[in-house]
Design a protein around this motif. Structure first.
Motif, short mmCIF file in Angstrom:
data_model
loop_
_atom_site.label_atom_id
_atom_site.label_comp_id
_atom_site.label_asym_id
_atom_site.label_seq_id
_atom_site.Cartn_x
_atom_site.Cartn_y
_atom_site.Cartn_z
N THR A 174 65.01 5.70 -43.16
CA THR A 174 64.12 4.91 -42.30
C THR A 174 64.62 4.85 -40.86
O THR A 174 63.85 4.56 -39.95
N GLU B 87 49.12 1.85 -42.53
CA GLU B 87 49.63 2.91 -41.66
C GLU B 87 51.16 2.91 -41.62
O GLU B 87 51.78 3.96 -41.48
N GLY B 88 51.77 1.74 -41.75
CA GLY B 88 53.22 1.63 -41.70
C GLY B 88 53.92 2.37 -42.82
O GLY B 88 55.01 2.92 -42.61
N TRP B 89 53.33 2.39 -44.01
CA TRP B 89 53.98 3.10 -45.12
C TRP B 89 54.16 4.57 -44.78
O TRP B 89 55.23 5.14 -45.00
N SER B 90 53.14 5.19 -44.22
CA SER B 90 53.27 6.60 -43.86
C SER B 90 54.22 6.77 -42.68
O SER B 90 55.15 7.59 -42.73
N LYS B 91 54.04 6.00 -41.64
CA LYS B 91 54.81 6.16 -40.41
C LYS B 91 56.29 5.83 -40.58
O LYS B 91 57.15 6.55 -40.06
N TYR B 92 56.60 4.75 -41.28
CA TYR B 92 57.98 4.27 -41.37
C TYR B 92 58.70 4.65 -42.67
O TYR B 92 59.92 4.51 -42.75
N ILE C 78 56.81 9.72 -44.10
CA ILE C 78 57.14 10.84 -43.21
C ILE C 78 58.65 10.93 -42.97
O ILE C 78 59.24 12.01 -43.15
#
Length: 152
Positions: free
Chosen positions: A43, A125-130, A133
């Protein structure tokens, strides 16, 4: 008679459902999530977490907090979870991560219940971004940095 707006009805909490396949076995993904050093490695931020029910969770400088509620080794993590974007009146959400074999990798199925409507987009969106990915990028970097076995 004057008719005005009725009583304000609070927005209902929502559920985020996501899944990702990553290039590591499910047992490895499970262990990485629960290990503070490895969790921080993918992370990019310090995390407080432990592989036991009742353990506190804090990530991204306290932007995410919660408690580990239940563990099924290598298969399931359940934790209470809240974001600093939640209003004080919002109840904690519940995060359920299940880990499954998928080809040469592992699949994480995420169900995140009781997410306040006001933070639904941010959490989704946070799950993908943080998480997804950076986790994939981290795992792919590890596989590239391993020395390849020479043929005999």
């Amino acid at each position: 008679m004057i008719v005005g707006p009725g009583p304000r009805v609070p927005a209902m909490p929502r559920t985020v459902t996501l899944a990702i396949t990553l290039p590591a076995p499910p047992s490895r993904l499970y262990a990485m999530y629960l290990n503070p050093r490895e969790h921080a490695a993918f992370t990019g931020a310090p995390v407080k977490i432990a592989a036991r029910a009742g353990a506190p969770f804090a990530a991204f400088g306290g932007a995410l907090t919660g408690t580990i509620l239940q563990l099924v080794p290598n298969r399931l993590i359940v934790q209470s979870w809240r974001s600093t974007e939640f209003a004080k009146r919002d109840a904690d959400s519940t995060l359920i991560l299940s880990f499954w074999p998928d080809g040469n990798g592992g699949r994480i199925e995420l169900t995140h219940v009781n997410v306040p409507d006001s933070d639904f987009a941010g959490v989704s969106e946070g799950w993908s971004k943080y998480y997804w990915i950076p986790w994939r990028t981290h795992l792919e970097g590890l596989s590239r940095s391993r020395p390849r076995k020479r043929p005999k």
